[in-house]
Write a protein that holds these residues in place. Structure first.
Motif, PDB file in Angstrom:
ATOM      1  N   MET A   1       0.853  -1.271  -0.012  1.00 12.11           N
ATOM      2  CA  MET A   1       0.079  -0.111   0.064  1.00 12.11           C
ATOM      3  C   MET A   1       1.158   1.295   0.030  1.00 12.11           C
ATOM      4  N   ILE A   2       0.766   2.222  -1.202  1.00 12.71           N
ATOM      5  CA  ILE A   2       1.395   3.342  -1.117  1.00 12.71           C
ATOM      6  C   ILE A   2       0.778   4.498  -0.387  1.00 12.71           C
ATOM      7  N   LYS A   3       1.306   5.330   0.709  1.00 13.82           N
ATOM      8  CA  LYS A   3       0.772   6.247   1.257  1.00 13.82           C
ATOM      9  C   LYS A   3       1.594   7.358   1.430  1.00 13.82           C
ATOM     10  N   ILE A   4       1.119   8.458   1.821  1.00  9.36           N
ATOM     11  CA  ILE A   4       1.863   9.954   1.823  1.00  9.36           C
ATOM     12  C   ILE A   4       2.427   9.877   2.978  1.00  9.36           C
ATOM     13  N   ASN A   5       3.739  10.188   3.145  1.00  8.65           N
ATOM     14  CA  ASN A   5       4.421  10.238   4.059  1.00  8.65           C
ATOM     15  C   ASN A   5       4.315  11.651   4.901  1.00  8.65           C
ATOM     16  N   ILE A   6       3.345  11.615   5.905  1.00  8.06           N
ATOM     17  CA  ILE A   6       3.022  13.021   6.506  1.00  8.06           C
ATOM     18  C   ILE A   6       3.967  13.860   7.171  1.00  8.06           C
ATOM     19  N   THR A   7       4.661  13.132   7.962  1.00  9.10           N
ATOM     20  CA  THR A   7       5.876  13.546   8.782  1.00  9.10           C
ATOM     21  C   THR A   7       6.701  14.962   8.022  1.00  9.10           C
ATOM     22  N   PRO A   8       7.302  14.281   7.104  1.00  8.20           N
ATOM     23  CA  PRO A   8       8.098  15.457   6.361  1.00  8.20           C
ATOM     24  C   PRO A   8       7.347  16.544   5.711  1.00  8.20           C
ATOM     25  N   LEU A   9       6.219  16.407   5.320  1.00 10.10           N
ATOM     26  CA  LEU A   9       5.338  17.386   4.750  1.00 10.10           C
ATOM     27  C   LEU A   9       4.976  18.571   5.852  1.00 10.10           C
ATOM     28  N   LEU A  10       4.768  17.953   7.385  1.00 13.11           N
ATOM     29  CA  LEU A  10       4.533  18.764   8.193  1.00 13.11           C
ATOM     30  C   LEU A  10       5.755  19.584   8.750  1.00 13.11           C
TER      31      LEU A  10
END
Length: 177
Positions: A1-10
């Motif tokens: 499952m491909i997901k968005i890595n939220i931590t670096p975006l934050l």
């Protein structure tokens, strides 16, 4: 499952906000923490509206299918990522970042959600997000924020079929501007 890595975006969004705040001239009256939070929510709602406008499903209700103009993918992606960044910024300013990080089960539910094909379904999603964000702003309801965030992600990933990779890349680029 491909997901968005939220931590670096934050991290990018927070760093960009600090840079903007550091570069404000002394002539600009400070808004204060509450004023900046209110301003971020206003920007979020305006940006959400621009994102929906880029798709324009609500303008197509009375048009024959042949006359409907195609969606400009690049414009939709850019507007979507600006809105995503504002969701993240608002969560950081409110110290609710724990609400934007999703577990594997959440990602699976989002990516397996039913595609909103009808104008009425898309309208309901958009209006639900607006209502939920109103609850967040005036009643400080964390669950309303979480639900609005999930609906917004679902719209991007499922309804507009934006990929996690293009969302991540564009969001990071916008946070550097």
């Amino acid at each position: 499952m491909i997901k968005i890595n939220i931590t670096p975006l934050l991290q990018h969004v927070i760093a960009h906000d600090w840079q903007v705040m550091d570069n404000l001239s002394d002539e600009v009256a400070p808004l204060g923490a509450d004023g900046r939070l209110d301003n971020t929510m206003t920007c979020l709602l305006v940006s959400l509206s621009r994102t929906v406008t880029a798709d324009g499903w609500f303008d197509k209700v009375n048009q024959p299918v042949k006359q409907q103009s195609p969606v400009n993918h690049s414009q939709l992606l850019t507007n979507y990522c600006r809105t995503l960044n504002l969701f993240l910024l608002w969560s950081a300013k409110r110290q609710w970042t724990h609400l934007v990080v999703l577990g594997d089960d959440d990602w699976q539910r989002l990516t397996e959600a039913k595609l909103a094909e009808k104008v009425t379904d898309k309208n309901k999603q958009y209006l639900a997000i607006v209502r939920l964000l109103g609850n967040v702003q005036f009643s400080h309801q964390q669950e309303s924020f979480r639900h609005a965030w999930h609906l917004f992600l679902k719209m991007g990933l499922v309804d507009w079929q934006l990929t996690p990779a293009e969302i991540s890349t564009t969001s990071q680029q916008l946070a550097k501007l």
